[in-house]
Design a protein around this motif. Structure first.
Motif, PDB file in Angstrom:
ATOM      1  N   SER A   1      45.270  54.607  27.930  1.00 20.85           N
ATOM      2  CA  SER A   1      45.248  53.451  27.030  1.00 20.85           C
ATOM      3  C   SER A   1      46.390  53.508  26.024  1.00 20.85           C
ATOM      4  CB  SER A   1      43.901  53.392  26.297  1.00 20.85           C
ATOM      5  OG  SER A   1      42.839  53.203  27.198  1.00 20.85           O
TER       6      SER A   1
ATOM      7  N   GLU B   1      35.954  42.580  37.062  1.00 22.73           N
ATOM      8  CA  GLU B   1      36.342  43.938  37.437  1.00 22.73           C
ATOM      9  C   GLU B   1      35.232  44.954  37.159  1.00 22.73           C
ATOM     10  OE1 GLU B   1      39.813  44.700  38.911  1.00 22.73           O
ATOM     11  OE2 GLU B   1      38.885  42.751  39.307  1.00 22.73           O
ATOM     12  N   ARG B   2      34.388  44.662  36.195  1.00 17.14           N
ATOM     13  CA  ARG B   2      33.280  45.588  35.871  1.00 17.14           C
ATOM     14  C   ARG B   2      32.265  45.673  37.008  1.00 17.14           C
ATOM     15  NH1 ARG B   2      32.285  46.985  30.485  1.00 17.14           N
ATOM     16  NH2 ARG B   2      30.040  46.954  30.895  1.00 17.14           N
TER      17      ARG B   2
ATOM     18  N   LEU C   1      38.361  49.695  35.395  1.00 13.68           N
ATOM     19  CA  LEU C   1      38.346  49.686  33.934  1.00 13.68           C
ATOM     20  C   LEU C   1      38.072  51.059  33.347  1.00 13.68           C
ATOM     21  CD1 LEU C   1      36.487  46.321  33.264  1.00 13.68           C
ATOM     22  CD2 LEU C   1      38.941  46.764  33.304  1.00 13.68           C
TER      23      LEU C   1
ATOM     24  N   VAL D   1      38.045  40.764  33.179  1.00  8.11           N
ATOM     25  CA  VAL D   1      37.378  42.025  32.808  1.00  8.11           C
ATOM     26  C   VAL D   1      35.938  42.028  33.296  1.00  8.11           C
ATOM     27  CG1 VAL D   1      36.571  43.411  30.852  1.00  8.11           C
ATOM     28  CG2 VAL D   1      38.891  42.457  30.840  1.00  8.11           C
TER      29      VAL D   1
END
Length: 472
Positions: free
Chosen positions: A263, A244-245, A254, A241
């Motif tokens: 989601s 990926e940010r 994201l 995560v």
């Protein structure tokens, strides 16, 4: 080729690929008892016969999706088809359970290309206002495997041998491949970069989490191996995560998760599949061990349940385009939970088959309502040029849900029962179905978070602008 005929070929070929992948998951279920006897497999090895395929598929899905987006969806779809076909032949030739498990891993790798790219190719070929109907037909064809898998698997296992359940994929794969290469147009996703650090971190995180889930029942949930795998997987997920940010071209943007439709749709799909796959693992065995039916008789008695997907899913998919996803997700999962809970209340060794039919139909209708709505919610929430990444995420989370469901419900089964006698198996089966009902209820709760959707204009005529879809 006209756009309509092009879409028809895309729908047909992607549906057949999905059928092959689903068939190979489901056709094994009624052969598990025979494989156990023939190869001397333990409960752990039987679980691995199912989960080796799901593990490989789950951890490689995002990689398969990313490779298709980068190098061409049709090209990698064809590679996956070839790999899946060859691995099926290897399963059929397996001299022992270890070979079979290894070949199932290779099958999962091929399926990891087929599944997300099927959904991406199909989603890209249809405009949003027609996508729900296409998804319904897609799931209806997949439903042929759900209906035919246990039935055909039982007939082949009983009439020939269990090895022939894998030979079925070989002629089908060889037949479809030339049409894939000539009837599907090549397409790629947005951007040309390949997020190698993201691929490595995401794959390693998924492997750690899935390994812990699969090994928990045998090694012990408090063992160093299982706790270490789950903790390492969680840490790698955090690292994934974080990467990926800041990645320039992330494999999983994201910002997708800022959408409630994306989601909640993925959470619902995870729990729906967990409940479904966990039930599939035990229900065919219950019909054989608990009720004394042959493999073919067990497959035949699952038709009222599995047949609902083929019949109801196309109708539900068409209605999703008009009414939105939430009613079908929540209502479908409530029916799934109710049907599984009903079975848990009435199941006992040696019982008549008749009392099982109504709850099988109720749960089957619910699953058929929810699956196309789940997929439509997710792919409809991402920009058109990122459909491949959205579809890959959805497919990965559903497969992880399947592994999670099998691991958790097998743990429940082993805690409450076993293979010692029909009564012992029935005790474990009842507990597992109660757990499956709870998972479906949690999925229905997640479905409540799906935004309402309404169409602000009538359906557009040919050549006009499509109606605007509003989510609130």
């Amino acid at each position: 080729m006209t756009p309509r005929s092009h879409r028809a070929w895309v729908l047909a070929l992607t549906s057949i690929a999905s059928l092959m992948v689903a068939l190979d998951t489901l056709i094994v279920t009624v052969a598990l008892s025979t494989i156990r006897d023939d190869l001397g497999a333990t409960l752990e090895e039987l679980e691995w016969t199912v989960n080796a395929y799901n593990l490989s598929l789950a951890v490689l899905l995002m990689t398969g999706s990313a490779l298709g987006e980068r190098y061409g969806r049709r090209r990698l779809f064809a590679v996956g088809l070839v790999g899946f076909t060859v691995a099926s032949a290897a399963c059929a030739l397996a001299p022992g359970v270890g070979w079979l498990i290894a070949a199932r891993v290779a099958q999962g790798a091929g399926a990891a290309l087929l599944m997300p790219l099927s959904l991406a190719i199909l989603s890209a070929a249809y405009p949003p206002e027609r996508r729900g109907r296409a998804m319904g037909i897609f799931m209806g064809v997949t439903g042929l495997s759900v209906v035919g898998g246990p039935l055909l698997g039982g007939a082949i296992t009983e009439g020939v041998s269990w090895e022939w359940i894998f030979w079925l994929n070989v002629p089908l794969g060889l037949l479809v491949l030339p049409f894939v290469l000539t009837r599907i147009e090549e397409s790629r996703g947005f951007g040309t970069g390949l997020d190698l650090p993201g691929l490595a971190l995401g794959t390693a995180a998924a492997f750690g989490l899935v390994w812990g889930l699969v090994r928990g029942n045998v090694a012990g949930w408090d063992s160093l191996e299982v706790v270490g795998a789950l903790v390492l997987g969680a840490l790698l997920l955090v690292a994934f995560v974080a990467w990926e940010r800041r990645a320039r071209e992330p494999m999983l943007p994201l910002e997708f998760f800022r959408s409630r439709a994306f989601s909640a749709g993925n959470a619902t799909g995870f729990l729906l599949t967990a409940s479904l796959f966990g039930t599939l693992f035990v229900i065919a065995q219950f019909l054989q061990i608990g009720l004394g039916h042959s493999p073919f008789e067990a497959g035949l008695r699952l038709v009222p349940w599995t047949g609902c997907l083929m019949v109801v899913a196309p109708l539900a998919g068409a209605l999703v385009d008009r009414l939105g996803e939430r009613p079908f997700l929540v209502g479908g999962l409530l029916l799934q939970a109710g049907g599984f809970g009903w079975i848990a209340l009435v199941a006992e060794p040696g019982m008549a088959y008749g009392p099982l039919v109504p709850p099988l139909v109720v749960s089957g209708v619910g699953i058929a309502m929810a699956i196309p709505a789940t997929q439509n919610s997710v792919v409809g929430a991402v920009p058109p040029h990122m459909i491949g990444k959205g579809a890959g995420t959805n497919t990965m989370l559903r497969q992880l849900g399947g592994v999670f469901g099998v691991a958790v419900l097998v743990a429940v089964f082993a805690g409450w029962g076993g293979y010692e006698s029909p009564q012992a198996f029935a005790d474990g089966f009842v507990a597992a179905l109660a757990g499956a009902s709870l998972l479906a209820l949690l999925g229905a709760a997640a479905g409540l978070l799906i935004p309402r959707r309404r169409t602000t204009a009538a359906a557009a005529a040919p050549g006009e602008r499509a109606p605007e879809v509003v989510r609130s």
